[in-house]
Design a protein around this motif. Structure first.
Motif, PDB file in Angstrom:
ATOM      1  N   GLN A  28       2.518 -11.475  11.914  1.00 48.86           N
ATOM      2  CA  GLN A  28       2.318 -10.034  11.916  1.00 48.86           C
ATOM      3  C   GLN A  28       3.115  -9.436  13.047  1.00 48.86           C
ATOM      4  N   LEU A  29       4.343  -9.188  12.948  1.00 45.11           N
ATOM      5  CA  LEU A  29       5.013  -8.543  14.153  1.00 45.11           C
ATOM      6  C   LEU A  29       4.641  -7.357  14.575  1.00 45.11           C
ATOM      7  N   GLN A  30       4.881  -7.062  15.995  1.00 43.35           N
ATOM      8  CA  GLN A  30       4.534  -5.685  16.568  1.00 43.35           C
ATOM      9  C   GLN A  30       4.895  -4.516  15.594  1.00 43.35           C
ATOM     10  N   ALA A  31       6.136  -4.387  15.194  1.00 42.07           N
ATOM     11  CA  ALA A  31       6.768  -3.195  14.348  1.00 42.07           C
ATOM     12  C   ALA A  31       6.653  -3.823  13.068  1.00 42.07           C
ATOM     13  N   SER A  32       6.014  -3.040  12.149  1.00 41.17           N
ATOM     14  CA  SER A  32       6.277  -3.283  10.585  1.00 41.17           C
ATOM     15  C   SER A  32       7.596  -3.013  10.154  1.00 41.17           C
ATOM     16  N   SER A  33       8.245  -4.133   9.315  1.00 37.46           N
ATOM     17  CA  SER A  33       9.436  -4.026   8.677  1.00 37.46           C
ATOM     18  C   SER A  33       9.420  -4.205   7.233  1.00 37.46           C
ATOM     19  N   PHE A  34       9.553  -3.462   6.369  1.00 37.67           N
ATOM     20  CA  PHE A  34       9.707  -3.795   4.767  1.00 37.67           C
ATOM     21  C   PHE A  34      10.982  -3.511   4.214  1.00 37.67           C
ATOM     22  N   PHE A  35      11.139  -3.973   2.867  1.00 40.01           N
ATOM     23  CA  PHE A  35      12.264  -3.948   2.128  1.00 40.01           C
ATOM     24  C   PHE A  35      12.237  -2.460   1.823  1.00 40.01           C
ATOM     25  N   GLU A  36      13.546  -1.878   1.778  1.00 41.97           N
ATOM     26  CA  GLU A  36      13.810  -0.521   1.422  1.00 41.97           C
ATOM     27  C   GLU A  36      13.437  -0.244   0.029  1.00 41.97           C
ATOM     28  N   ARG A  37      12.698   0.849  -0.422  1.00 43.17           N
ATOM     29  CA  ARG A  37      12.502   1.455  -1.780  1.00 43.17           C
ATOM     30  C   ARG A  37      11.737   0.707  -2.553  1.00 43.17           C
ATOM     31  N   LEU A  38      10.889  -0.230  -1.947  1.00 43.08           N
ATOM     32  CA  LEU A  38       9.888  -1.095  -2.615  1.00 43.08           C
ATOM     33  C   LEU A  38       8.525  -0.486  -2.526  1.00 43.08           C
TER      34      LEU A  38
END
Length: 303
Positions: A86-96
């Motif tokens: 779990q990284l310091q900044a959350s990063s997710f796929f767009e529009r999901l």
């Protein structure tokens, strides 16, 4: 015969530099299987770089490193299914949506959608499953990030400042989740700026600064080792600062709300306050992990 605990992580002489800047300068430590281990340090201490090397995201310049008995670098396909990050900044796929996000992460490991939906329930996001990730609150996004790191049931979990920028209620909810993750048998490695968080959750902590580990041990043991006075506070107005000069008293401060007495001999101070019926709002506080941290790393502000 001495029995040694098996280690999840073994680090010896780890080094990493960027040009003339030494980010990690010869760090060594072990993390036992099933342990909740914390890495603490001010900005620029080298903790995130250390974690990224252990996770296999960066190559070290020098040193020996073993994670679950394997070398993490070059990227090791045998190790990847066994760790969660779990990284310091959350990063997710767009529009999901939240449900689509975790199902996508699950599919990368060959994990069925049913398991992904169960993990969404575990982190309390079932009712938010149809919400797009960018619409989630900060606490919800952090829980989704943790769920994505756990969906493939890893043995070892890395958490890089998972409660940063969260409100107190969201932080406490995540603490409960992190405790459960560890209680389920997973080894957890955490970096955090919150000393109360580390003191509450971690079995042991390593305090880093300038790329080196300054102190390592159980939080309670580190606190016991520090030479710090006890702080005794009462409501302002009961005594003047001059009247609070009991035997063994150091500094006395009155901010208009509380009168605080620093002492290494609390017994005569408490007896003196009781004798003068000045116990309203009484609070006694010993040293904390924050005192240890500041004693080792200094009090100057670092951007």
């Amino acid at each position: 015969m001495v029995t040694t605990m098996p280690t999840a992580i073994s680090v010896r002489g780890l080094r990493k530099s960027y040009g003339p800047v030494v980010a990690v300068g010869g760090v060594s430590f072990d993390v036992e299987l099933g342990e909740f281990f914390g890495i603490l340090g001010p900005n620029g201490a080298g903790k995130t770089t250390t974690l990224e090397i252990v996770e296999g995201l960066r190559a070290a310049d020098d040193g020996e490193l073993s994670v679950l008995g394997l070398a993490p670098w070059p990227r090791n396909p045998e190790l990847l299914p066994r760790i969660g990050v779990q990284l310091q900044a959350s990063s997710f796929f767009e529009r999901l949506t939240a449900r689509e996000q975790i199902r996508t992460f699950a599919s990368l490991y060959g994990v069925p959608a049913r398991r992904a939906d169960q993990m969404l329930e575990t982190v309390g996001l079932t009712d938010s499953g149809a919400v797009r990730a960018e619409k989630l609150s900060g606490g919800q996004a952090q829980r989704l990030s943790i769920a994505c790191a756990l969906v493939h049931d890893p043995e070892l979990v890395f958490m890089d400042e998972p409660t940063g920028a969260l409100d107190p209620q969201a932080r406490r909810n995540l603490w409960d989740l992190l405790r459960q993750i560890n209680a389920d048998g997973r080894t957890v490695v955490l970096t955090t700026h919150h000393m109360d968080e580390a003191e509450t959750l971690c079995d042991r902590v390593a305090i880093m600064d300038h790329g080196e580990i300054l102190k390592l041990g159980a939080p309670a043991a580190l606190v016991r080792d520090i030479d710090s006075p006890v702080r005794i506070s009462i409501e302002s107005g009961q005594l003047t600062a001059a009247d609070a000069r009991f035997p063994g008293v150091g500094d006395v401060a009155d901010d208009g709300v509380s009168l605080t007495i620093a002492t290494r001999e609390p017994a005569p101070v408490l007896a003196g306050l009781a004798g003068r019926r000045a116990l309203a709002g009484l609070r006694v506080q010993g040293a904390t992990l924050e005192d240890v941290f500041l004693d080792l790393t200094g009090r100057e502000y670092r951007a």
